[in-house]
Design a protein around this motif. Structure first.
Motif, PDB file in Angstrom:
ATOM      1  N   PRO A 195     124.740 -25.032  27.290  1.00  0.00           N
ATOM      2  CA  PRO A 195     126.136 -25.315  26.950  1.00  0.00           C
ATOM      3  C   PRO A 195     126.359 -25.844  25.537  1.00  0.00           C
ATOM      4  O   PRO A 195     127.379 -25.526  24.915  1.00  0.00           O
ATOM      5  N   TRP A 196     125.424 -26.600  24.994  1.00  0.00           N
ATOM      6  CA  TRP A 196     125.611 -27.130  23.635  1.00  0.00           C
ATOM      7  C   TRP A 196     125.609 -26.016  22.586  1.00  0.00           C
ATOM      8  O   TRP A 196     126.034 -26.231  21.454  1.00  0.00           O
ATOM      9  N   GLN A 197     125.194 -24.797  22.971  1.00  0.00           N
ATOM     10  CA  GLN A 197     125.175 -23.661  22.053  1.00  0.00           C
ATOM     11  C   GLN A 197     126.409 -22.770  22.223  1.00  0.00           C
ATOM     12  O   GLN A 197     126.417 -21.611  21.801  1.00  0.00           O
ATOM     13  N   ALA A 198     127.466 -23.314  22.807  1.00  0.00           N
ATOM     14  CA  ALA A 198     128.660 -22.519  23.119  1.00  0.00           C
ATOM     15  C   ALA A 198     129.276 -21.867  21.883  1.00  0.00           C
ATOM     16  O   ALA A 198     129.745 -20.730  21.947  1.00  0.00           O
ATOM     17  N   GLU A 199     129.262 -22.553  20.754  1.00  0.00           N
ATOM     18  CA  GLU A 199     129.862 -21.976  19.546  1.00  0.00           C
ATOM     19  C   GLU A 199     129.094 -20.725  19.102  1.00  0.00           C
ATOM     20  O   GLU A 199     129.691 -19.685  18.792  1.00  0.00           O
ATOM     21  N   GLU A 200     127.775 -20.805  19.091  1.00  0.00           N
ATOM     22  CA  GLU A 200     126.943 -19.652  18.729  1.00  0.00           C
ATOM     23  C   GLU A 200     127.107 -18.532  19.759  1.00  0.00           C
ATOM     24  O   GLU A 200     127.204 -17.350  19.410  1.00  0.00           O
ATOM     25  N   PHE A 201     127.168 -18.896  21.039  1.00  0.00           N
ATOM     26  CA  PHE A 201     127.358 -17.928  22.115  1.00  0.00           C
ATOM     27  C   PHE A 201     128.707 -17.218  21.968  1.00  0.00           C
ATOM     28  O   PHE A 201     128.791 -15.992  22.101  1.00  0.00           O
ATOM     29  N   LEU A 202     129.758 -17.974  21.653  1.00  0.00           N
ATOM     30  CA  LEU A 202     131.085 -17.379  21.475  1.00  0.00           C
ATOM     31  C   LEU A 202     131.106 -16.402  20.300  1.00  0.00           C
ATOM     32  O   LEU A 202     131.644 -15.296  20.423  1.00  0.00           O
ATOM     33  N   ALA A 225     133.628 -20.275  26.799  1.00  0.00           N
ATOM     34  CA  ALA A 225     132.213 -19.975  26.511  1.00  0.00           C
ATOM     35  C   ALA A 225     131.324 -21.108  27.026  1.00  0.00           C
ATOM     36  O   ALA A 225     130.291 -20.867  27.642  1.00  0.00           O
ATOM     37  N   ARG A 226     131.752 -22.343  26.780  1.00  0.00           N
ATOM     38  CA  ARG A 226     130.998 -23.504  27.275  1.00  0.00           C
ATOM     39  C   ARG A 226     130.965 -23.491  28.801  1.00  0.00           C
ATOM     40  O   ARG A 226     129.935 -23.778  29.419  1.00  0.00           O
ATOM     41  N   ALA A 227     132.070 -23.142  29.446  1.00  0.00           N
ATOM     42  CA  ALA A 227     132.127 -23.090  30.911  1.00  0.00           C
ATOM     43  C   ALA A 227     131.172 -22.031  31.461  1.00  0.00           C
ATOM     44  O   ALA A 227     130.504 -22.261  32.483  1.00  0.00           O
ATOM     45  N   THR A 228     131.093 -20.880  30.796  1.00  0.00           N
ATOM     46  CA  THR A 228     130.138 -19.841  31.218  1.00  0.00           C
ATOM     47  C   THR A 228     128.723 -20.387  31.164  1.00  0.00           C
ATOM     48  O   THR A 228     127.957 -20.263  32.128  1.00  0.00           O
ATOM     49  N   LEU A 229     128.367 -20.993  30.047  1.00  0.00           N
ATOM     50  CA  LEU A 229     127.006 -21.527  29.904  1.00  0.00           C
ATOM     51  C   LEU A 229     126.768 -22.692  30.859  1.00  0.00           C
ATOM     52  O   LEU A 229     125.651 -22.831  31.398  1.00  0.00           O
ATOM     53  N   GLN A 230     127.770 -23.512  31.097  1.00  0.00           N
ATOM     54  CA  GLN A 230     127.611 -24.626  32.033  1.00  0.00           C
ATOM     55  C   GLN A 230     127.372 -24.121  33.451  1.00  0.00           C
ATOM     56  O   GLN A 230     126.586 -24.693  34.200  1.00  0.00           O
ATOM     57  N   SER A 231     128.041 -23.027  33.815  1.00  0.00           N
ATOM     58  CA  SER A 231     127.831 -22.486  35.163  1.00  0.00           C
ATOM     59  C   SER A 231     126.375 -22.064  35.350  1.00  0.00           C
ATOM     60  O   SER A 231     125.801 -22.263  36.425  1.00  0.00           O
ATOM     61  N   TYR A 232     125.763 -21.521  34.297  1.00  0.00           N
ATOM     62  CA  TYR A 232     124.346 -21.157  34.400  1.00  0.00           C
ATOM     63  C   TYR A 232     123.439 -22.379  34.346  1.00  0.00           C
ATOM     64  O   TYR A 232     122.393 -22.409  34.998  1.00  0.00           O
ATOM     65  N   GLY A 264     118.858 -16.370  25.925  1.00  0.00           N
ATOM     66  CA  GLY A 264     119.340 -15.611  24.786  1.00  0.00           C
ATOM     67  C   GLY A 264     118.195 -14.913  24.080  1.00  0.00           C
ATOM     68  O   GLY A 264     117.045 -15.349  24.150  1.00  0.00           O
ATOM     69  N   ILE A 265     118.530 -13.839  23.407  1.00  0.00           N
ATOM     70  CA  ILE A 265     117.583 -13.122  22.557  1.00  0.00           C
ATOM     71  C   ILE A 265     118.054 -13.302  21.118  1.00  0.00           C
ATOM     72  O   ILE A 265     119.186 -12.927  20.780  1.00  0.00           O
ATOM     73  N   TRP A 266     117.199 -13.903  20.308  1.00  0.00           N
ATOM     74  CA  TRP A 266     117.497 -14.130  18.897  1.00  0.00           C
ATOM     75  C   TRP A 266     116.670 -13.171  18.055  1.00  0.00           C
ATOM     76  O   TRP A 266     115.464 -13.028  18.275  1.00  0.00           O
ATOM     77  N   THR A 284     119.487 -14.940  14.741  1.00  0.00           N
ATOM     78  CA  THR A 284     120.848 -14.705  15.221  1.00  0.00           C
ATOM     79  C   THR A 284     120.808 -14.265  16.677  1.00  0.00           C
ATOM     80  O   THR A 284     120.034 -13.380  17.046  1.00  0.00           O
ATOM     81  N   LEU A 285     121.654 -14.880  17.487  1.00  0.00           N
ATOM     82  CA  LEU A 285     121.779 -14.495  18.892  1.00  0.00           C
ATOM     83  C   LEU A 285     122.377 -13.092  18.962  1.00  0.00           C
ATOM     84  O   LEU A 285     123.491 -12.867  18.476  1.00  0.00           O
TER      85      LEU A 285
END
Length: 192
Positions: free
Chosen positions: A19-26, A52-59, A72-74, A78-79
């Motif tokens: 979840p702390w990576q939500a900005e990069e994920f978005l 985006a944070r909610a998606t990652l938090q659910s996982y 994630g695959i970097w 870059t993700l």
């Protein structure tokens, strides 16, 4: 944190995405949405930082319950895509793997390499018996991954997938633990 190298030729890693990576994920989802939205249900819902944070938090919650996990695959830092345990049921001995990628991550073998890592984790490390893979019949890239991995096509699930009110067919593929052990033995013979 850990990272698994996915290629000898590329700077590519598989790592947990949290979840702390939500900005990069978005930012990644914004680049990937056109490719991913028809196939991954949360792609169309991960449209701002909170979602985006909610998606990652659910996982993260699923990981804590041992019922799912997301990675994630970097590529070159870059993700560009990822893979996940859509479902993970240690008690039943089965799981389902899913994947996604933006254009920059396609055609390099990264998805197949990442899926092999998840299959190894599920069938070898955790001792599950069955890994499932479900793809919309139109998703030729997804079917190609299942074939390259050596999965067996179990059949077609009619009307199984739904996207924006339309129903479509899906293929279901599987890998069983004894089959995976044979594939691994052939790829990495003793002493080789």
């Amino acid at each position: 944190m850990y990272a698994i190298r996915l290629s000898d030729d590329l700077d590519a890693e598989l790592r947990p995405i949290e979840p702390w990576q939500a900005e990069e994920f978005l930012a990644h989802m914004d680049r990937a949405r056109a490719n991913v939205d028809p196939w991954i249900s949360w792609a169309g819902r991960s449209t701002d930082l909170d979602s985006a944070r909610a998606t990652l938090q659910s996982y993260a919650d699923q990981q804590a319950a041992d019922s799912g996990r997301i990675f994630g695959i970097w590529l070159d830092g870059t993700l560009v895509g990822g893979t996940l345990f859509v479902k993970f049921d240690a008690k039943r001995g089965s799981c389902e793997i899913g994947v996604w990628s933006e254009a920059a991550g396609q055609g390099k073998g990264l998805i197949s390499a990442a899926v092999r890592q998840l299959i190894d984790y599920a069938l070898i490390e955790r001792g599950l018996h069955r890994v499932e893979w479900i793809n919309a019949v139109q998703s030729l890239r997804s079917r190609g991954v299942a074939e390259r991995i050596g999965m067996q096509r179990d059949g077609v699930l009619r009307g199984f997938v739904e996207f924006r009110g339309e129903r479509g067919d899906a293929e279901i593929w599987s890998m069983l633990a004894p089959d995976w052990r044979k594939i691994r033995s052939a790829a990495f013979p003793a002493g080789g």
